[in-house]
Design a protein around this motif. Structure first.
Motif, PDB file in Angstrom:
ATOM      1  N   ASP A  63      -1.704  62.028  30.745  1.00  0.00           N
ATOM      2  CA  ASP A  63      -2.101  62.508  29.418  1.00  0.00           C
ATOM      3  C   ASP A  63      -2.840  63.835  29.530  1.00  0.00           C
ATOM      4  O   ASP A  63      -2.749  64.676  28.634  1.00  0.00           O
ATOM      5  N   LEU A  64      -3.551  64.013  30.637  1.00  0.00           N
ATOM      6  CA  LEU A  64      -4.277  65.254  30.880  1.00  0.00           C
ATOM      7  C   LEU A  64      -4.304  65.492  32.381  1.00  0.00           C
ATOM      8  O   LEU A  64      -4.589  64.565  33.158  1.00  0.00           O
ATOM      9  N   PHE A  65      -3.980  66.712  32.804  1.00  0.00           N
ATOM     10  CA  PHE A  65      -4.032  67.090  34.214  1.00  0.00           C
ATOM     11  C   PHE A  65      -5.056  68.208  34.345  1.00  0.00           C
ATOM     12  O   PHE A  65      -4.848  69.323  33.858  1.00  0.00           O
ATOM     13  N   LEU A  66      -6.190  67.901  34.969  1.00  0.00           N
ATOM     14  CA  LEU A  66      -7.316  68.828  35.038  1.00  0.00           C
ATOM     15  C   LEU A  66      -7.322  69.553  36.374  1.00  0.00           C
ATOM     16  O   LEU A  66      -7.204  68.927  37.430  1.00  0.00           O
ATOM     17  N   VAL A  67      -7.479  70.871  36.347  1.00  0.00           N
ATOM     18  CA  VAL A  67      -7.505  71.671  37.568  1.00  0.00           C
ATOM     19  C   VAL A  67      -8.776  72.511  37.604  1.00  0.00           C
ATOM     20  O   VAL A  67      -9.342  72.868  36.567  1.00  0.00           O
ATOM     21  N   LYS A  68      -9.229  72.852  38.812  1.00  0.00           N
ATOM     22  CA  LYS A  68     -10.489  73.573  38.964  1.00  0.00           C
ATOM     23  C   LYS A  68     -10.292  75.087  39.053  1.00  0.00           C
ATOM     24  O   LYS A  68     -11.256  75.814  39.277  1.00  0.00           O
ATOM     25  N   ASP A  69      -9.056  75.545  38.887  1.00  0.00           N
ATOM     26  CA  ASP A  69      -8.743  76.961  39.054  1.00  0.00           C
ATOM     27  C   ASP A  69      -7.858  77.410  37.886  1.00  0.00           C
ATOM     28  O   ASP A  69      -6.791  76.839  37.657  1.00  0.00           O
ATOM     29  N   LYS A  70      -8.305  78.411  37.150  1.00  0.00           N
ATOM     30  CA  LYS A  70      -7.523  78.912  36.012  1.00  0.00           C
ATOM     31  C   LYS A  70      -6.165  79.450  36.449  1.00  0.00           C
ATOM     32  O   LYS A  70      -5.209  79.476  35.654  1.00  0.00           O
ATOM     33  N   PHE A  71      -6.059  79.878  37.694  1.00  0.00           N
ATOM     34  CA  PHE A  71      -4.779  80.372  38.202  1.00  0.00           C
ATOM     35  C   PHE A  71      -3.754  79.248  38.269  1.00  0.00           C
ATOM     36  O   PHE A  71      -2.580  79.449  37.950  1.00  0.00           O
ATOM     37  N   ILE A  72      -4.186  78.038  38.680  1.00  0.00           N
ATOM     38  CA  ILE A  72      -3.276  76.887  38.693  1.00  0.00           C
ATOM     39  C   ILE A  72      -2.848  76.547  37.270  1.00  0.00           C
ATOM     40  O   ILE A  72      -1.673  76.276  37.007  1.00  0.00           O
ATOM     41  N   GLU A  73      -3.807  76.565  36.352  1.00  0.00           N
ATOM     42  CA  GLU A  73      -3.492  76.287  34.948  1.00  0.00           C
ATOM     43  C   GLU A  73      -2.416  77.249  34.441  1.00  0.00           C
ATOM     44  O   GLU A  73      -1.437  76.839  33.799  1.00  0.00           O
ATOM     45  N   LYS A  74      -2.576  78.524  34.754  1.00  0.00           N
ATOM     46  CA  LYS A  74      -1.613  79.536  34.323  1.00  0.00           C
ATOM     47  C   LYS A  74      -0.230  79.276  34.904  1.00  0.00           C
ATOM     48  O   LYS A  74       0.781  79.296  34.184  1.00  0.00           O
ATOM     49  N   ARG A  75      -0.166  79.007  36.202  1.00  0.00           N
ATOM     50  CA  ARG A  75       1.125  78.800  36.863  1.00  0.00           C
ATOM     51  C   ARG A  75       1.842  77.543  36.330  1.00  0.00           C
ATOM     52  O   ARG A  75       3.055  77.553  36.124  1.00  0.00           O
ATOM     53  N   LEU A  76       1.103  76.465  36.106  1.00  0.00           N
ATOM     54  CA  LEU A  76       1.729  75.235  35.612  1.00  0.00           C
ATOM     55  C   LEU A  76       2.221  75.405  34.179  1.00  0.00           C
ATOM     56  O   LEU A  76       3.298  74.904  33.826  1.00  0.00           O
ATOM     57  N   LYS A  77       1.464  76.106  33.358  1.00  0.00           N
ATOM     58  CA  LYS A  77       1.910  76.343  31.980  1.00  0.00           C
ATOM     59  C   LYS A  77       3.160  77.207  31.957  1.00  0.00           C
ATOM     60  O   LYS A  77       4.018  77.051  31.071  1.00  0.00           O
ATOM     61  N   GLU A  78       3.297  78.108  32.933  1.00  0.00           N
ATOM     62  CA  GLU A  78       4.522  78.914  33.033  1.00  0.00           C
ATOM     63  C   GLU A  78       5.737  78.037  33.306  1.00  0.00           C
ATOM     64  O   GLU A  78       6.873  78.408  32.975  1.00  0.00           O
ATOM     65  N   LEU A  79       5.515  76.863  33.914  1.00  0.00           N
ATOM     66  CA  LEU A  79       6.597  75.913  34.201  1.00  0.00           C
ATOM     67  C   LEU A  79       6.844  74.953  33.041  1.00  0.00           C
ATOM     68  O   LEU A  79       7.646  74.033  33.157  1.00  0.00           O
ATOM     69  N   GLY A  80       6.128  75.140  31.944  1.00  0.00           N
ATOM     70  CA  GLY A  80       6.290  74.272  30.789  1.00  0.00           C
ATOM     71  C   GLY A  80       5.485  72.997  30.873  1.00  0.00           C
ATOM     72  O   GLY A  80       5.730  72.049  30.119  1.00  0.00           O
ATOM     73  N   ILE A  81       4.513  72.946  31.781  1.00  0.00           N
ATOM     74  CA  ILE A  81       3.634  71.777  31.902  1.00  0.00           C
ATOM     75  C   ILE A  81       2.414  72.036  31.030  1.00  0.00           C
ATOM     76  O   ILE A  81       1.503  72.777  31.406  1.00  0.00           O
ATOM     77  N   ASN A  82       2.399  71.440  29.859  1.00  0.00           N
ATOM     78  CA  ASN A  82       1.405  71.797  28.841  1.00  0.00           C
ATOM     79  C   ASN A  82       0.240  70.819  28.729  1.00  0.00           C
ATOM     80  O   ASN A  82      -0.608  70.971  27.848  1.00  0.00           O
TER      81      ASN A  82
END
Length: 298
Positions: A93-112
């Motif tokens: 339901d929620l995937f939490l990451v400690k690095d904004k760079f990971i957040e950016k890369r995953l959202k680019e893959l359509g993982i919202n």
């Protein structure tokens, strides 16, 4: 929890569960037990820390039996693809990451379902205490020694330097001047931080727009911290006021020399870092931020 009192030198810590065939049996048992417990208890919220031993089908099975299923992933981006598949990431339901760079890369893959949430520290473990002569040093570091970190430490061998951690692709002979022979965790780590004049923190090259947990633990112990910066660290602790950041090993040596000879300034920065840590970076604070992300109000 069986992991509560596991020492860093135990067979579990050394990773027998990652070696075939133990790894297969361990993973099977963890997933089977988890499904049984969740079906019985009907939890409102299940939080995984990394979940590298959890199967996709397990998450799908437990979701109808609990309110929310979350993964708080606390590793750098370089570990992400090794440990989890992207279908599993999407299932939480929620995937939490400690690095904004990971957040950016995953959202680019359509993982919202990915959101940014820093690590923190536990003030019941990391706190100001009296120095312990066993751990006293001018400069200390607690963290695994791998080639990137060793390159930094070699520049500091002429100082009264003590380092605790596991050796990763490193020969003991290369670290004999400062290596304490083992890892240190929890209360012992707090003693080390409190007994050093300067505590060094170094990030891996793959920590881009976040930070490691030591940034919080060192400040939470009330110690003076010298750290290399990431693209996000100055948003967490202010440079020169709460933590001092260095941009090169040459600058690091100059800063060590300066602060070893300026105790009052060192203590002033350490006190400010401790105040910031207690105000903004405890796990109580993080869980409040997590509940806000989930729109949970207490």
């Amino acid at each position: 929890s069986i992991s509560k009192n596991i020492s860093p030198t135990s067979l579990v810590s050394k990773g027998f569960r990652h070696v075939y065939p133990f790894s297969k049996a361990y993973k099977t048992k963890v997933n089977r037990d988890l499904i049984r417990i969740v079906k019985k208890k009907k939890y409102d919220l299940v939080i995984f820390l990394k979940a590298e031993t959890i199967n996709l089908e397990t998450v799908k099975t437990i979701k109808p039996h609990c309110g929310k299923v979350i993964n708080w992933y606390m590793d750098p981006i370089v570990e992400l693809e090794h440990n989890l598949d992207f279908d599993l990431i999407s299932e939480f339901d929620l995937f939490l990451v400690k690095d904004k760079f990971i957040e950016k890369r995953l959202k680019e893959l359509g993982i919202n379902n990915v959101r940014f949430l820093l690590e923190a520290f536990d003030p019941e473990i990391y706190k100001p205490i009296e120095k312990d002569s066993k751990y006293e040093s001018d400069v200390s570091l607690v963290g695994n020694i791998y080639p990137y970190r060793l390159r930094i430490l070699k520049f500091l061998q002429d100082y009264n330097l003590k380092v605790w951690g596991q050796l990763v692709n490193i020969n003991k002979a290369d670290v004999s001047k400062f290596y304490q022979g083992r890892a240190a965790i929890l209360d012992e780590k707090n003693k080390i931080f409190n007994s050093a004049k300067i505590v060094l923190n170094t990030h891996t090259p793959s920590e881009v727009m976040g930070t490691n947990v030591r940034l919080f633990e060192i400040c939470g112990s009330g110690a003076f911290q010298l750290s290399d910066p990431t693209l996000h660290t100055d948003n967490i602790f202010k440079s020169g006021k709460e933590v001092v950041y260095y941009e090169s090993v040459e600058e690091l040596k100059k800063l060590i020399d300066y602060y070893l000879n300026n105790k009052e300034e060192r203590n002033k920065i350490a006190k400010a870092g401790y105040g910031r840590a207690m105000k903004d970076h405890t796990y109580d604070k993080r869980l409040s931020e997590l509940f806000d992300l989930l729109s949970i109000r207490s």
